[in-house]
Design a protein around this motif. Sequence first.
Motif, PDB file in Angstrom:
ATOM      1  N   GLU A   3       0.819  -1.158  -0.008  1.00  0.00           N
ATOM      2  CA  GLU A   3       0.118   0.197  -0.079  1.00  0.00           C
ATOM      3  C   GLU A   3       0.880   1.188  -0.015  1.00  0.00           C
ATOM      4  N   VAL A   4       0.425   2.180  -0.853  1.00  0.00           N
ATOM      5  CA  VAL A   4       1.169   3.687  -0.750  1.00  0.00           C
ATOM      6  C   VAL A   4       0.810   4.336   0.546  1.00  0.00           C
ATOM      7  N   LYS A   5       2.014   4.548   1.324  1.00  0.00           N
ATOM      8  CA  LYS A   5       1.600   5.433   2.498  1.00  0.00           C
ATOM      9  C   LYS A   5       1.961   6.816   2.350  1.00  0.00           C
ATOM     10  N   ASN A   6       2.642   7.204   1.413  1.00  0.00           N
ATOM     11  CA  ASN A   6       3.199   8.668   1.309  1.00  0.00           C
ATOM     12  C   ASN A   6       2.250   9.206   0.355  1.00  0.00           C
ATOM     13  N   SER A   7       1.633  10.487   0.365  1.00  0.00           N
ATOM     14  CA  SER A   7       0.786  10.917  -0.516  1.00  0.00           C
ATOM     15  C   SER A   7       1.371  12.291  -0.918  1.00  0.00           C
ATOM     16  N   GLU A   8       2.750  12.576  -0.540  1.00  0.00           N
ATOM     17  CA  GLU A   8       3.324  13.992  -1.243  1.00  0.00           C
ATOM     18  C   GLU A   8       3.343  14.179  -2.700  1.00  0.00           C
TER      19      GLU A   8
END
Length: 76
Positions: A3-8
């Motif tokens: 899962e992608v945890k960084n949404s920057e």
Amino acid sequence: MSEVKNSESVYVPALFPKAGRLPTDPQMVSDNYDLKMDETEQYRQRLNARAGCIPACFATLRTAVPIRSDRIRSKG
């Protein structure tokens, strides 16, 4: 799947133009080189002035040592 945890935001380079980024005229390249060398020299002069240094004069001395052919031993 992870899962992608960084949404920057993500930065990507600009699109490469079809004409390319390098100049095709040799005079433009030469002019740009001269400009960069002038900027570099001015920067060095400013640094020397701030530090109170007198720029040193460097010269290259090339020497050649002659070798007598009768002193060279052939192999074998």
